[in-house]
Design an enzyme around this catalytic site. Structure first.
Site, mmCIF file in Angstrom:
data_model
loop_
_atom_site.group_PDB
_atom_site.id
_atom_site.type_symbol
_atom_site.label_atom_id
_atom_site.label_comp_id
_atom_site.label_asym_id
_atom_site.label_seq_id
_atom_site.Cartn_x
_atom_site.Cartn_y
_atom_site.Cartn_z
ATOM 1 C CB CYS A 293 -0.940 0.011 1.193
ATOM 2 S SG CYS A 293 -2.329 -1.070 0.904
ATOM 3 C CG ASN B 5 -4.421 -1.546 8.429
ATOM 4 O OD1 ASN B 5 -4.991 -2.003 9.414
ATOM 5 N ND2 ASN B 5 -3.214 -1.946 8.063
ATOM 6 C CB ILE C 274 -9.007 2.366 3.089
ATOM 7 C CG1 ILE C 274 -9.953 3.452 3.606
ATOM 8 C CG2 ILE C 274 -9.181 1.071 3.864
ATOM 9 C CD1 ILE C 274 -11.396 3.240 3.212
ATOM 10 C CB CYS C 275 -3.786 -0.173 3.562
ATOM 11 S SG CYS C 275 -2.753 -1.476 2.892
ATOM 12 C CG LEU C 276 -9.880 -3.576 2.465
ATOM 13 C CD1 LEU C 276 -9.547 -4.418 3.697
ATOM 14 C CD2 LEU C 276 -11.274 -2.963 2.639
#
Lengths: 150, 152
Positions: free
Chosen positions: A4, B79, B86-88
Protein backbone atom coordinates in the site's frame (compact mmCIF):
# COMPACT_ATOMS: atom_id res chain seq x y z
CA UNK A 1 -2.20 -7.24 1.18
CA UNK A 2 0.88 -5.12 1.36
CA UNK A 3 2.33 -2.69 -1.11
CA UNK A 4 0.00 0.00 0.00
CA UNK A 5 2.84 2.36 0.72
CA UNK A 6 4.19 1.90 -2.75
CA UNK A 7 0.97 2.71 -4.48
CA UNK A 8 1.52 6.30 -5.42
CA UNK A 9 -1.20 8.61 -4.38
CA UNK A 10 -3.04 8.99 -7.61
CA UNK A 11 -6.20 8.52 -5.61
CA UNK A 12 -8.32 11.55 -6.10
CA UNK A 13 -8.34 13.40 -2.88
CA UNK A 14 -11.85 14.38 -3.37
CA UNK A 15 -13.56 11.69 -5.26
CA UNK A 16 -16.10 14.17 -6.49
CA UNK A 17 -13.50 15.36 -8.95
CA UNK A 18 -14.12 12.11 -10.68
CA UNK A 19 -17.69 13.13 -11.37
CA UNK A 20 -18.31 11.49 -14.59
CA UNK A 21 -17.74 13.46 -17.68
CA UNK A 22 -17.17 10.24 -19.48
CA UNK A 23 -18.52 9.91 -22.91
CA UNK A 24 -18.19 7.08 -25.31
CA UNK A 25 -16.87 4.28 -23.16
CA UNK A 26 -20.15 3.25 -21.59
CA UNK A 27 -21.02 0.86 -24.37
CA UNK A 28 -19.29 -2.10 -22.75
CA UNK A 29 -21.38 -1.90 -19.60
CA UNK A 30 -24.60 -1.29 -21.32
CA UNK A 31 -25.05 -4.34 -23.45
CA UNK A 32 -24.37 -7.37 -21.31
CA UNK A 33 -26.81 -9.51 -23.24
CA UNK A 34 -25.36 -8.68 -26.58
CA UNK A 35 -25.30 -11.73 -28.76
CA UNK A 36 -22.31 -12.32 -30.90
CA UNK A 37 -20.47 -15.00 -32.77
CA UNK A 38 -17.43 -16.62 -31.28
CA UNK A 39 -15.07 -15.69 -34.03
CA UNK A 40 -15.70 -11.98 -33.88
CA UNK A 41 -15.31 -11.86 -30.14
CA UNK A 42 -11.93 -10.13 -29.99
CA UNK A 43 -13.54 -6.99 -31.32
CA UNK A 44 -15.12 -6.47 -27.94
CA UNK A 45 -12.07 -6.53 -25.78
CA UNK A 46 -10.91 -3.30 -24.38
CA UNK A 47 -7.41 -3.26 -23.07
CA UNK A 48 -7.11 -3.87 -19.35
CA UNK A 49 -7.06 -0.76 -17.26
CA UNK A 50 -9.03 1.18 -19.78
CA UNK A 51 -6.86 4.23 -20.09
CA UNK A 52 -7.29 5.72 -23.52
CA UNK A 53 -3.79 7.08 -23.72
CA UNK A 54 -2.17 3.73 -23.00
CA UNK A 55 -4.25 2.03 -25.62
CA UNK A 56 -2.61 4.02 -28.36
CA UNK A 57 0.90 2.97 -27.51
CA UNK A 58 1.01 -0.76 -26.88
CA UNK A 59 4.35 -2.36 -27.38
CA UNK A 60 4.61 -5.45 -29.50
CA UNK A 61 5.11 -7.57 -26.39
CA UNK A 62 1.94 -6.23 -24.89
CA UNK A 63 0.03 -6.90 -28.07
CA UNK A 64 1.30 -10.49 -28.12
CA UNK A 65 0.31 -10.92 -24.50
CA UNK A 66 -3.20 -9.71 -25.25
CA UNK A 67 -3.49 -12.00 -28.25
CA UNK A 68 -2.40 -14.98 -26.16
CA UNK A 69 -4.84 -14.07 -23.45
CA UNK A 70 -7.67 -13.94 -25.98
CA UNK A 71 -6.59 -17.33 -27.31
CA UNK A 72 -6.64 -18.78 -23.83
CA UNK A 73 -10.03 -17.39 -22.94
CA UNK A 74 -11.51 -18.89 -26.06
CA UNK A 75 -10.69 -22.35 -24.80
CA UNK A 76 -13.25 -21.93 -22.04
CA UNK A 77 -16.61 -23.44 -22.95
CA UNK A 78 -19.65 -21.40 -23.90
CA UNK A 79 -23.24 -22.60 -23.78
CA UNK A 80 -26.59 -21.01 -24.30
CA UNK A 81 -28.72 -20.40 -21.26
CA UNK A 82 -31.71 -22.69 -21.72
CA UNK A 83 -35.16 -23.07 -20.31
CA UNK A 84 -33.85 -26.15 -18.52
CA UNK A 85 -31.14 -24.14 -16.81
CA UNK A 86 -33.78 -21.72 -15.73
CA UNK A 87 -35.93 -24.44 -14.20
CA UNK A 88 -33.22 -26.66 -12.74
CA UNK A 89 -31.84 -23.86 -10.58
CA UNK A 90 -28.41 -25.44 -10.92
CA UNK A 91 -27.35 -22.35 -12.76
CA UNK A 92 -27.80 -19.12 -10.83
CA UNK A 93 -30.50 -16.85 -12.15
CA UNK A 94 -28.34 -13.78 -12.47
CA UNK A 95 -24.86 -12.93 -13.67
CA UNK A 96 -22.71 -11.88 -10.72
CA UNK A 97 -20.89 -9.35 -12.84
CA UNK A 98 -23.64 -7.30 -14.50
CA UNK A 99 -26.33 -8.42 -12.00
CA UNK A 100 -28.81 -8.88 -14.82
CA UNK A 101 -30.93 -12.03 -14.94
CA UNK A 102 -29.84 -14.69 -17.36
CA UNK A 103 -32.33 -14.86 -20.19
CA UNK A 104 -32.93 -17.97 -22.27
CA UNK A 105 -30.58 -17.76 -25.22
CA UNK A 106 -27.87 -15.75 -23.46
CA UNK A 107 -24.33 -16.94 -24.13
CA UNK A 108 -22.82 -18.18 -20.89
CA UNK A 109 -19.14 -18.88 -20.31
CA UNK A 110 -18.22 -21.69 -17.89
CA UNK A 111 -14.99 -21.36 -15.92
CA UNK A 112 -13.15 -24.50 -14.73
CA UNK A 113 -14.55 -23.94 -11.23
CA UNK A 114 -18.02 -24.20 -12.84
CA UNK A 115 -19.01 -20.63 -12.10
CA UNK A 116 -20.92 -19.07 -14.98
CA UNK A 117 -21.24 -15.57 -16.32
CA UNK A 118 -22.33 -13.80 -19.46
CA UNK A 119 -19.58 -14.27 -22.02
CA UNK A 120 -19.13 -10.56 -22.54
CA UNK A 121 -19.03 -9.80 -18.80
CA UNK A 122 -16.52 -12.44 -17.84
CA UNK A 123 -14.31 -12.00 -20.89
CA UNK A 124 -13.94 -8.35 -20.05
CA UNK A 125 -12.76 -9.37 -16.58
CA UNK A 126 -10.51 -12.22 -17.73
CA UNK A 127 -8.60 -9.79 -19.90
CA UNK A 128 -7.65 -8.06 -16.66
CA UNK A 129 -7.24 -11.04 -14.37
CA UNK A 130 -7.37 -14.75 -15.10
CA UNK A 131 -9.29 -15.55 -11.95
CA UNK A 132 -12.87 -16.46 -11.22
CA UNK A 133 -14.69 -13.37 -9.90
CA UNK A 134 -16.65 -15.45 -7.38
CA UNK A 135 -14.10 -17.88 -5.95
CA UNK A 136 -10.81 -16.28 -7.08
CA UNK A 137 -9.62 -19.65 -8.42
CA UNK A 138 -7.06 -19.19 -11.17
CA UNK A 139 -8.62 -20.00 -14.50
CA UNK A 140 -6.64 -23.13 -15.21
CA UNK A 141 -3.06 -22.55 -14.19
CA UNK A 142 -1.68 -25.24 -16.45
CA UNK A 143 -3.30 -23.83 -19.56
CA UNK A 144 -2.15 -20.43 -18.49
CA UNK A 145 1.48 -21.33 -18.14
CA UNK A 146 1.60 -23.20 -21.42
CA UNK A 147 0.13 -20.22 -23.20
CA UNK A 148 1.91 -17.36 -21.55
CA UNK A 149 5.41 -18.79 -21.30
CA UNK A 150 5.73 -19.83 -24.89
CA UNK B 1 -23.98 12.22 -18.33
CA UNK B 2 -23.94 8.75 -19.82
CA UNK B 3 -26.59 6.24 -18.83
CA UNK B 4 -26.04 4.44 -15.56
CA UNK B 5 -25.30 0.72 -15.90
CA UNK B 6 -28.09 -1.52 -14.68
CA UNK B 7 -25.80 -3.01 -12.08
CA UNK B 8 -25.31 0.32 -10.32
CA UNK B 9 -29.05 0.94 -10.33
CA UNK B 10 -29.68 -2.52 -8.87
CA UNK B 11 -27.04 -2.20 -6.20
CA UNK B 12 -28.39 1.18 -5.16
CA UNK B 13 -31.95 -0.16 -4.95
CA UNK B 14 -30.84 -3.15 -2.89
CA UNK B 15 -28.82 -0.95 -0.54
CA UNK B 16 -31.95 1.10 0.07
CA UNK B 17 -34.30 -1.87 0.41
CA UNK B 18 -32.07 -4.05 2.57
CA UNK B 19 -29.60 -1.73 4.27
CA UNK B 20 -26.59 -3.26 5.99
CA UNK B 21 -26.79 -2.87 9.77
CA UNK B 22 -24.44 -0.15 10.92
CA UNK B 23 -23.81 1.16 7.41
CA UNK B 24 -25.62 3.74 5.36
CA UNK B 25 -24.76 4.57 1.77
CA UNK B 26 -26.75 7.23 -0.06
CA UNK B 27 -26.07 8.28 -3.64
CA UNK B 28 -25.32 11.94 -4.23
CA UNK B 29 -28.24 13.91 -5.68
CA UNK B 30 -26.27 15.05 -8.66
CA UNK B 31 -24.05 12.03 -9.25
CA UNK B 32 -25.37 8.51 -8.90
CA UNK B 33 -21.82 7.12 -8.89
CA UNK B 34 -20.87 9.05 -5.76
CA UNK B 35 -22.11 7.76 -2.40
CA UNK B 36 -22.19 9.46 0.98
CA UNK B 37 -21.39 6.71 3.45
CA UNK B 38 -21.63 6.48 7.21
CA UNK B 39 -20.15 3.51 9.03
CA UNK B 40 -20.71 3.02 12.74
CA UNK B 41 -17.70 1.96 14.75
CA UNK B 42 -17.96 -1.76 15.56
CA UNK B 43 -18.73 -2.90 19.10
CA UNK B 44 -15.74 -3.89 21.21
CA UNK B 45 -13.41 -1.85 19.06
CA UNK B 46 -11.78 1.47 19.96
CA UNK B 47 -14.09 3.02 17.37
CA UNK B 48 -17.30 1.95 19.13
CA UNK B 49 -19.82 4.74 19.39
CA UNK B 50 -18.32 6.68 16.52
CA UNK B 51 -20.01 7.60 13.26
CA UNK B 52 -17.45 7.67 10.47
CA UNK B 53 -18.17 9.49 7.25
CA UNK B 54 -16.69 8.10 4.06
CA UNK B 55 -17.01 8.87 0.38
CA UNK B 56 -17.31 6.14 -2.21
CA UNK B 57 -17.01 6.63 -5.94
CA UNK B 58 -17.75 4.08 -8.63
CA UNK B 59 -15.27 4.65 -11.46
CA UNK B 60 -16.32 4.57 -15.06
CA UNK B 61 -15.26 0.95 -15.53
CA UNK B 62 -16.88 -0.33 -12.33
CA UNK B 63 -17.33 -3.25 -11.66
CA UNK B 64 -14.21 -4.12 -13.64
CA UNK B 65 -12.27 -1.90 -11.28
CA UNK B 66 -12.82 -1.33 -7.60
CA UNK B 67 -14.76 1.53 -6.05
CA UNK B 68 -12.64 4.35 -4.67
CA UNK B 69 -13.32 4.79 -0.99
CA UNK B 70 -11.91 7.26 1.50
CA UNK B 71 -12.59 8.17 5.12
CA UNK B 72 -13.63 11.77 5.53
CA UNK B 73 -13.82 11.57 9.31
CA UNK B 74 -10.37 11.54 10.91
CA UNK B 75 -9.56 8.12 12.32
CA UNK B 76 -6.62 6.68 14.25
CA UNK B 77 -6.01 3.36 12.53
CA UNK B 78 -2.81 1.70 11.24
CA UNK B 79 -4.32 0.91 7.84
CA UNK B 80 -5.86 4.32 7.21
CA UNK B 81 -3.68 7.36 6.56
CA UNK B 82 -4.08 11.04 7.39
CA UNK B 83 -5.89 11.62 4.11
CA UNK B 84 -8.37 8.87 4.86
CA UNK B 85 -6.99 6.48 2.28
CA UNK B 86 -7.54 2.85 3.15
CA UNK B 87 -5.11 -0.05 2.82
CA UNK B 88 -7.40 -2.93 2.00
CA UNK B 89 -6.52 -5.65 -0.47
CA UNK B 90 -9.96 -5.88 -2.06
CA UNK B 91 -9.77 -2.20 -2.96
CA UNK B 92 -6.52 -2.86 -4.81
CA UNK B 93 -5.16 -6.10 -6.26
CA UNK B 94 -7.75 -8.43 -4.77
CA UNK B 95 -10.72 -6.67 -6.32
CA UNK B 96 -13.23 -8.87 -8.12
CA UNK B 97 -16.34 -7.81 -10.02
CA UNK B 98 -18.37 -10.23 -7.91
CA UNK B 99 -17.78 -7.89 -4.96
CA UNK B 100 -20.24 -5.08 -4.40
CA UNK B 101 -20.59 -1.77 -2.61
CA UNK B 102 -22.18 -3.73 0.23
CA UNK B 103 -19.29 -6.18 0.60
CA UNK B 104 -16.69 -3.43 0.33
CA UNK B 105 -18.28 -1.46 3.15
CA UNK B 106 -18.61 -4.58 5.30
CA UNK B 107 -14.91 -5.26 4.76
CA UNK B 108 -14.07 -1.72 5.81
CA UNK B 109 -16.16 -2.15 8.93
CA UNK B 110 -14.33 -5.41 9.63
CA UNK B 111 -11.00 -3.63 9.19
CA UNK B 112 -12.01 -1.32 12.04
CA UNK B 113 -12.50 -4.38 14.25
CA UNK B 114 -9.23 -5.93 13.20
CA UNK B 115 -6.46 -3.38 12.63
CA UNK B 116 -3.41 -4.90 10.97
CA UNK B 117 -0.26 -3.00 12.03
CA UNK B 118 1.94 -5.39 10.04
CA UNK B 119 0.58 -4.00 6.81
CA UNK B 120 0.59 -0.32 7.65
CA UNK B 121 -0.50 2.70 5.72
CA UNK B 122 -0.08 5.13 8.58
CA UNK B 123 3.44 4.26 9.74
CA UNK B 124 3.52 6.15 13.02
CA UNK B 125 0.18 4.71 14.08
CA UNK B 126 1.24 1.19 13.14
CA UNK B 127 4.50 1.56 15.00
CA UNK B 128 2.76 2.57 18.20
CA UNK B 129 0.17 -0.15 17.69
CA UNK B 130 3.00 -2.67 17.69
CA UNK B 131 5.14 -1.36 20.54
CA UNK B 132 2.40 -0.10 22.83
CA UNK B 133 -0.99 -1.37 21.84
CA UNK B 134 -2.70 -0.04 24.95
CA UNK B 135 -1.62 3.51 24.19
CA UNK B 136 -2.57 3.16 20.53
CA UNK B 137 -6.02 1.98 21.50
CA UNK B 138 -6.31 4.92 23.90
CA UNK B 139 -5.45 7.27 21.06
CA UNK B 140 -7.96 5.61 18.77
CA UNK B 141 -10.70 5.99 21.39
CA UNK B 142 -9.75 9.61 21.95
CA UNK B 143 -9.87 10.37 18.22
CA UNK B 144 -13.19 8.57 17.94
CA UNK B 145 -14.58 10.76 20.68
CA UNK B 146 -13.09 13.94 19.29
CA UNK B 147 -13.84 13.51 15.59
CA UNK B 148 -16.55 10.87 15.20
CA UNK B 149 -19.00 11.75 17.93
CA UNK B 150 -19.73 15.39 17.28
CA UNK B 151 -23.28 16.09 16.34
CA UNK B 152 -22.75 18.00 13.17
Amino acid sequence: MGNCLKSTSTDDLTLLNGRSNDSARESIDQEPNLQFQDHIQPNFYSVAGGSNTVQQSLTEDEQIKIAKRIGLIQHLPITQYTDENFQSKKVPSECDICMNDFVVGDSIRYLPCMHQYHVLCVDNWLMRSLTCPSCCEPVDASLLSSFENV
Amino acid sequence: MAALPRRIIKETQRLMQEPVPGISAVPDESNARYFHVIVTGPEDSPFEGGLFKLELFLPEDYPMSAPKVRFITKIYHPNIDRLGRICLDILKDKWSPALQIRTVLLSIQALLSAPNPDDPLANDVAELWKVNEAEAIRNAKEWTQRYAMEDN
